[in-house]
Design a protein around this motif. Structure first.
Motif, short mmCIF file in Angstrom:
data_model
loop_
_atom_site.label_atom_id
_atom_site.label_comp_id
_atom_site.label_asym_id
_atom_site.label_seq_id
_atom_site.Cartn_x
_atom_site.Cartn_y
_atom_site.Cartn_z
N GLY A 87 -58.35 131.49 39.20
CA GLY A 87 -59.77 131.40 39.48
C GLY A 87 -60.59 131.34 38.20
N GLY A 88 -61.86 130.99 38.37
CA GLY A 88 -62.73 130.91 37.22
C GLY A 88 -63.99 130.12 37.51
N LEU A 89 -64.66 129.74 36.44
CA LEU A 89 -65.90 128.98 36.50
C LEU A 89 -65.62 127.52 36.19
N VAL A 90 -66.16 126.63 37.00
CA VAL A 90 -65.92 125.20 36.81
C VAL A 90 -67.18 124.43 37.18
N GLN A 91 -67.37 123.28 36.55
CA GLN A 91 -68.49 122.41 36.85
C GLN A 91 -68.27 121.66 38.17
N PRO A 92 -69.34 121.30 38.86
CA PRO A 92 -69.17 120.45 40.05
C PRO A 92 -68.39 119.19 39.71
N GLY A 93 -67.47 118.83 40.60
CA GLY A 93 -66.60 117.70 40.37
C GLY A 93 -65.33 118.04 39.63
N GLY A 94 -65.23 119.25 39.13
CA GLY A 94 -64.06 119.68 38.40
C GLY A 94 -62.95 120.15 39.31
N SER A 95 -61.89 120.66 38.69
CA SER A 95 -60.69 121.07 39.42
C SER A 95 -60.22 122.44 38.96
N LEU A 96 -59.59 123.15 39.88
CA LEU A 96 -58.91 124.39 39.60
C LEU A 96 -57.63 124.43 40.42
N ASN A 148 -41.37 132.13 45.99
CA ASN A 148 -42.28 132.86 46.89
C ASN A 148 -43.73 132.71 46.44
N THR A 149 -44.09 131.49 46.11
CA THR A 149 -45.41 131.22 45.55
C THR A 149 -46.11 130.12 46.33
N VAL A 150 -47.40 130.32 46.56
CA VAL A 150 -48.23 129.32 47.20
C VAL A 150 -49.32 128.90 46.22
N TYR A 151 -49.69 127.62 46.27
CA TYR A 151 -50.67 127.06 45.36
C TYR A 151 -51.81 126.43 46.15
N LEU A 152 -52.96 126.37 45.53
CA LEU A 152 -54.08 125.64 46.08
C LEU A 152 -54.69 124.80 44.97
N GLN A 153 -54.47 123.50 45.03
CA GLN A 153 -55.07 122.57 44.09
C GLN A 153 -56.43 122.17 44.64
N MET A 154 -57.48 122.45 43.89
CA MET A 154 -58.84 122.20 44.32
C MET A 154 -59.45 121.14 43.42
N ASN A 155 -59.75 119.99 43.98
CA ASN A 155 -60.36 118.89 43.25
C ASN A 155 -61.74 118.60 43.81
N SER A 156 -62.53 117.87 43.03
CA SER A 156 -63.88 117.49 43.44
C SER A 156 -64.67 118.69 43.94
N LEU A 157 -64.63 119.75 43.18
CA LEU A 157 -65.25 121.00 43.60
C LEU A 157 -66.76 120.88 43.72
N LYS A 158 -67.30 121.56 44.71
CA LYS A 158 -68.72 121.57 44.99
C LYS A 158 -69.26 122.99 44.87
N PRO A 159 -70.55 123.13 44.63
CA PRO A 159 -71.12 124.48 44.59
C PRO A 159 -70.85 125.27 45.87
N GLU A 160 -70.76 124.58 47.00
CA GLU A 160 -70.47 125.24 48.27
C GLU A 160 -69.08 125.86 48.33
N ASP A 161 -68.21 125.49 47.39
CA ASP A 161 -66.87 126.07 47.34
C ASP A 161 -66.86 127.43 46.65
N THR A 162 -67.97 127.82 46.07
CA THR A 162 -68.05 129.10 45.39
C THR A 162 -67.77 130.23 46.38
#
Length: 120
Positions: A9-18, A76-90
């Protein structure tokens, strides 16, 4: 017991990825479904994505086409690739696993949560 440890987790600009990761540990016999949920300030916790042990996935409408859930059963690991992030994803993102200990029933287990902030 089963522990879920999240990272990414962290801080990212809109349109970025985590990319979020969640590793399950403990005296685990079997893990069925795993998933990610999130809770924004003043809102209820909502489902983001789930994945079965066989790899079948389900996504909330709000993240379809942008987020991808995956898992590594050997780790035993799950991932979530988040692309095209929006402020609403906060939100605070929570890892979930349906798992059983040796010779025991299945229970829901939850991670502590990790903050994702999307802001310009």
């Amino acid at each position: 017991q089963v522990q879920l440890v999240e990272s990414g987790g962290g801080l990212v600009q809109p349109g970025g990825s985590l990319r979020l990761s969640c590793a399950a540990s403990g005296s685990i016999f079997s893990i069925d479904a795993m998933g990610w949920y999130r809770q924004a300030p003043g809102e209820q916790r909502e489902l983001v994505a789930t994945i079965t042990s066989g790899g079948s996935t389900n996504y909330a409408d709000s993240v379809k086409g942008r987020f991808t859930i995956s898992r590594d059963n050997d780790k035993n690991t799950v991932y979530l690739q988040m692309n095209s992030l929006k402020p609403e994803d906060t939100a605070v993102y929570y890892c979930n696993a349906v798992a059983s200990l040796i010779d025991g029933p299945f229970y829901d287990y939850w991670g502590q949560g990790t903050q994702v902030t999307v802001s310009s």
